[in-house]
Design an enzyme around this catalytic site. Structure first.
Site, PDB file in Angstrom:
ATOM      1  CD  GLN A   1       3.037   1.265   5.606  1.00 33.03           C
ATOM      2  OE1 GLN A   1       2.462   0.662   6.386  1.00 33.03           O
ATOM      3  NE2 GLN A   1       4.373   1.698   5.944  1.00 33.03           N
TER       4      GLN A   1
ATOM      5  CG  ASN B   1      -0.688  -0.205   2.517  1.00 34.38           C
ATOM      6  OD1 ASN B   1      -0.137  -1.258   2.884  1.00 34.38           O
ATOM      7  ND2 ASN B   1      -0.713   0.981   3.078  1.00 34.38           N
ATOM      8  CG  ASP B   2      -0.157   4.344   2.865  1.00 30.04           C
ATOM      9  OD1 ASP B   2      -1.057   3.808   2.271  1.00 30.04           O
ATOM     10  OD2 ASP B   2      -0.329   5.100   3.785  1.00 30.04           O
TER      11      ASP B   2
ATOM     12  CD  GLU C   1      -4.896   7.067   7.071  1.00 25.57           C
ATOM     13  OE1 GLU C   1      -4.456   6.255   8.221  1.00 25.57           O
ATOM     14  OE2 GLU C   1      -4.859   6.919   6.049  1.00 25.57           O
TER      15      GLU C   1
ATOM     16  CB  SER D   1       3.100   6.175   5.767  1.00 27.81           C
ATOM     17  OG  SER D   1       2.509   4.830   5.335  1.00 27.81           O
TER      18      SER D   1
END
Length: 484
Positions: A38, A21-22, A228, A82
């Protein structure tokens, strides 16, 4: 079971296996672009987050460097979350550059359900590297007690940069509502960004200010319950605060995803480090497609402002790992961001992509053009009509009609299979001048009006062929097969 290997993109960063992910720590260092992300290598059995790591010379072909950071201390035991990288010039032991990486160490008490005001630690941690591959011991910089008392325990995702002779850090946060301020979240919480300063290369930090959402009159106006992945962009004399608000209600022509990603433009000359508020009416989404979240921005050695986003979401209503795939999610193509004369931001694929183009093939009006693989760069310029549609494999449509522009999957068996749960995304658009569409296996990115509007989506067609058909009235329509 049919082979699905052709769903793996050739020019988009993806993990070797597991979950991605991120994007994190994007930077250029010692002659290479570095992208951390991530990473849950044991997905779907275990979702514990590490940092994966890839490097590239051209932003299109990535070499997997394995796991850079793992949750191996008390302060990050439930995940390396993150963060960002900052290059400290001349600070290494041999006088060369030093990479400083900042991230949030996640600690949760699984016996507590909400983990909003108790049962969570958000620790900001720093590591350094002289070669971009091997990292120092971890140093904890900020803990729960270091955040404002108005905040819940949801504080994360440090973005660090240098400006005006000091280091600065943005942290996304969830602040408790005060004085019964109306809010879409039943708790009354709302998102904000914390700004910290450091005068010793990131070793210690002091709170500078908190940036909160307001309406056009300057009154408090909650905008989602949590912000976020804060970031910043500085272009054309303007600064832009990028955040990912969680909890915005879906509207007819915006905010269709589970969570959003966008930016607030600041007034010309105003700096993020001095801001205390942003106008919620100015929020602009980076990408209105199905699969986009948590973009990170950095500047490379050529002075380009580049963004890479997570081409995925946490929305369980559709999937990026249909049966047969051993990995989940990819990154978007790296995008160059630029500001036009009005201060409006545009995103286009990095110029390196055009270097991968083969000879152009003309796309005749309402005639199907077929390629032998799912890899192409499609351009329609000087669109002259107020309505039109471009179809990919007769399952994914890019359409414009009476001021509405968007993408949607055909309501057929083949369309539903390719969509893997997706349906449609659309926005209001007064005029459509041009479209650029990049297809790379299971990735499709649509750029309209020179990248003023962008839609990203995954799709999963049943064969490794690309059929393109368009009825747009244009001055030029070309399809460029791409070199992988």
């Amino acid at each position: 079971m049919m082979s699905t290997s052709f769903w793996n993109p050739r020019l988009h960063l993806q993990p070797r296996n597991g979950w991605l992910n991120d994007p994190n720590g994007l930077c250029e260092f010692n002659g290479f672009y570095h992208a951390f992300y991530q990473y849950a290598p044991e997905w779907p059995k275990d979702e514990l987050k590490h940092w994966g790591h890839c490097t590239s010379k051209d932003l299109l072909h990535w070499s997997d460097q394995g796991i850079a950071l793992s949750p191996d201390i008390n302060e990050d035991q439930n995940g390396v979350f993150s963060g960002s990288a900052w290059i400290d010039h001349g600070a290494s032991s041999d006088g060369e550059d030093l990479m400083r990486v900042f991230y949030t160490g996640n600690v949760v008490d699984t016996t507590i359900d909400e983990r909003i005001d108790e049962g969570r630690e958000a620790n900001e941690i720093m590591v350094t590297s002289e070669d971009g591959v091997h990292f120092s011991e971890k140093k904890v910089l900020l803990r729960n007690s270091d955040y404002p008392q108005t905040c819940t325990l949801h504080v994360r995702d440090p973005k660090v940069w240098e400006q005006d002779g000091a280091l600065h850090m943005l942290l996304g946060a969830r602040e408790r509502g005060v004085n019964d301020t109306p809010n879409i979240d039943e708790r009354g919480d709302f998102g904000c960004v914390l700004v910290y300063d450091s005068n010793d290369s990131g070793e210690s930090w002091k709170l500078r200010t908190t940036i909160r959402p307001v309406d056009a009159k300057g009154n408090p106006h909650p905008f989602g319950y949590m912000w976020e992945c804060p970031n910043l962009c500085r272009l054309g004399g303007y600064e832009f605060l990028a955040v990912c608000p969680q909890g915005l209600p879906s509207k007819t022509f915006r905010w269709h995803n589970m969570w959003q990603a966008g930016y607030f433009p600041l007034p010309q000359g105003e700096k993020i480090i001095d801001a205390t508020a942003v106008n919620v009416d100015s929020f602009t989404e980076w990408d209105c497609g199905f699969d986009f979240y948590a973009p990170q921005i950095f500047e490379d050695g050529r002075g380009r402002t580049i963004s890479i986003g997570w081409m995925g979401t946490f929305d369980a209503s559709y999937t990026s790992a249909p049966e047969g795939m051993d990995r989940c999610h990819v990154m978007t193509l790296p995008r160059e961001i630029y500001a036009d004369k009005k201060g409006t931001l545009h995103q286009v694929p990095v110029r390196e992509l055009k270097e991968r183009r083969k000879a152009a093939l003309p796309l005749q009006n309402d005639t199907t053009l077929e390629l032998n693989e799912l890899l192409a760069d499609i351009e329609l310029t000087d669109i002259r009509t107020t309505a039109g549609r471009l179809m990919l494999n007769e399952v994914l449509a890019v359409s414009f009609e009476h001021g509405t522009f968007g993408i949607h999957f055909a309501d057929t068996a083949a369309g539903k299979e390719a969509a893997a749960g997706r349906s449609e995304r659309f926005i209001r658009l007064e005029t459509l001048r041009n479209i650029r569409i990049v297809v790379d296996a299971s990735c499709v990115e649509v750029y309209a009006n020179d990248g003023m509007e962008v839609f990203s989506t995954r799709w999963f067609p049943v064969e490794n062929k690309l059929r393109i058909r368009s009825n747009f009235d244009v001055s030029s329509a070309s399809v460029y097969p791409l070199e992988p």
